[in-house]
Design an enzyme around this catalytic site. Structure first.
Site, PDB file in Angstrom:
ATOM      1  CE  LYS A  56      -3.809  -2.362   2.346  1.00 32.47           C
ATOM      2  NZ  LYS A  56      -4.529  -2.633   3.593  1.00 32.47           N
TER       3      LYS A  56
ATOM      4  CD  GLN B 164      -3.454  -4.546   6.608  1.00 31.83           C
ATOM      5  OE1 GLN B 164      -3.589  -3.466   6.037  1.00 31.83           O
ATOM      6  NE2 GLN B 164      -3.939  -5.661   6.104  1.00 31.83           N
TER       7      GLN B 164
ATOM      8  CG  ASP C 164      -9.289  -0.008   5.511  1.00 28.28           C
ATOM      9  OD1 ASP C 164      -8.981  -0.410   4.372  1.00 28.28           O
ATOM     10  OD2 ASP C 164      -8.562  -0.181   6.514  1.00 28.28           O
TER      11      ASP C 164
HETATM   12  N1  GUN Z   1      -6.989  -6.852   6.608  1.00 30.28           N
HETATM   13  C1  GUN Z   1      -7.411  -7.569   5.537  1.00 30.28           C
HETATM   14  N2  GUN Z   1      -7.902  -6.751   4.590  1.00 30.28           N
HETATM   15  C2  GUN Z   1      -7.802  -5.491   5.072  1.00 30.28           C
HETATM   16  C3  GUN Z   1      -8.138  -4.213   4.547  1.00 30.28           C
HETATM   17  O1  GUN Z   1      -8.666  -4.056   3.440  1.00 30.28           O
HETATM   18  N3  GUN Z   1      -7.856  -3.156   5.363  1.00 30.28           N
HETATM   19  C4  GUN Z   1      -7.300  -3.308   6.580  1.00 30.28           C
HETATM   20  N4  GUN Z   1      -7.087  -2.210   7.294  1.00 30.28           N
HETATM   21  N5  GUN Z   1      -6.982  -4.474   7.089  1.00 30.28           N
HETATM   22  C5  GUN Z   1      -7.232  -5.559   6.340  1.00 30.28           C
END
Ligand code: GUN
Length: 297
Positions: A53, A97, A120
């Protein structure tokens, strides 16, 4: 032989568009969008995703930074940092995350993020807006899936869609988006899960099948309708001594038996994964623009 839905290619095209928008923004004297990711602990998967990311942010000209904590961090420390970022006008988007260590309440953390910075789309306000069909950010993975469907001109209106999995991150929002109105909506959606009886009787009727359960190779070719579009959201690390890293990523779909049956399929890796990042970047630009609009209103 199924058509391969190439997430890397589609994501690259979306990133090019975002890069041009950011460049125009910077040329007009404005600060580029800024995304901050919080990473707790040393989970291999989470480290990989957050690293990807951050790299993608830099590719499109965003400011991107990662705040790392040891897995002994307290919930209070984390909440304090989130509060600080919520009040920082130089930051547009914040993601924490998941998963978090068990001593930290994920829901509390999710709700602590300002809905305006929640790129998100996990905050109750944004989930509520999504459910009601209002404008706003959409959870990155299902959003990315709608973008790949759109790119390949895959019609969803009137189609039978089966979503396997009801998580808050993928299955639930995916079902809302595909069944709602709009360009990649108007489908008839069935949400299946671990308590579904005779799952294959549902999946075999799906024109579009979305597998988001986190069980490697769970969907096999005999469960798929000939010609169906198969979207594989799984990304489980499985041991593979033939790989340098000692592991490889496995999807929820058994590719070898499904690919000959399906009409189109997303590979793992290189399918949904890159699209999640494209969705996140698009959400971050949206948050930046909303911030600019709010300040000039
Ligand atoms: N863990 C698995 N997928 C995601 C996501 O799209 N965002 C975040 N913050 N954590 C995750």
């Amino acid at each position: 032989m199924a058509q391969i839905l190439d997430g890397r290619e589609v994501s690259a095209a979306i990133k090019e568009t975002l890069k041009r928008e950011v460049s125009a923004m910077v040329d007009a004297g404005m600060r580029p969008p800024h995304l901050v990711a919080i990473l707790v602990g040393n989970d291999g998967g989470s480290m990989t995703y957050v690293g990807a990311k951050e790299k993608a942010c830099h590719e499109v000209g965003f400011l991107g930074s990662v705040i790392r904590y040891d897995d002994t961090v307290t919930e209070a420390e984390l909440l304090e940092k989130i509060d600080e970022i919520n009040n920082d006008s130089q930051i547009d988007g914040l993601i924490v995350q998941l998963p978090l260590p068990s001593h930290i309440d994920e829901n509390k953390v999710t709700l602590a993020i300002s809905p305006a910075k929640d790129v998100d789309g996990f905050h109750d306000v944004n989930m509520g807006r999504l459910t009601k069909g209002a404008d706003g950010v959409k959870p990155a993975t299902p959003y990315g899936i709608t973008l790949i469907l759109k790119h390949y001109g895959i019609e969803t209106a009137g189609k039978n869609v089966v979503v396997v999995g009801r998580s808050n991150i993928v299955g639930r929002p995916m079902s809302i988006m595909l069944s709602g109105p709009g360009e990649t909506g108007n489908a008839t959606v069935t949400v299946t899960h671990s308590r579904t009886v005779d799952l294959a009787s549902y999946t075999r009727n799906a024109d579009i099948l979305v597998a988001a359960i986190g069980k490697p190779g769970f969907i096999t070719g005999d469960m798929v309708k000939p010609g169906a579009v198969v979207i594989d959201v799984g990304t489980t690390r499985i041991t593979d001594p033939s790989k340098k890293a000692g592991w490889r990523l496995s999807g929820d779909v058994d590719f070898a038996s499904t690919e000959p049956v399906a009409g189109a399929i997303t590979p793992v890796p290189g399918g949904v994964g890159p699209m999640t990042i494209a969705g996140l970047l698009a959400n971050t630009l949206l948050a930046r623009k909303a911030g600019i609009a709010a300040r000039t209103a």
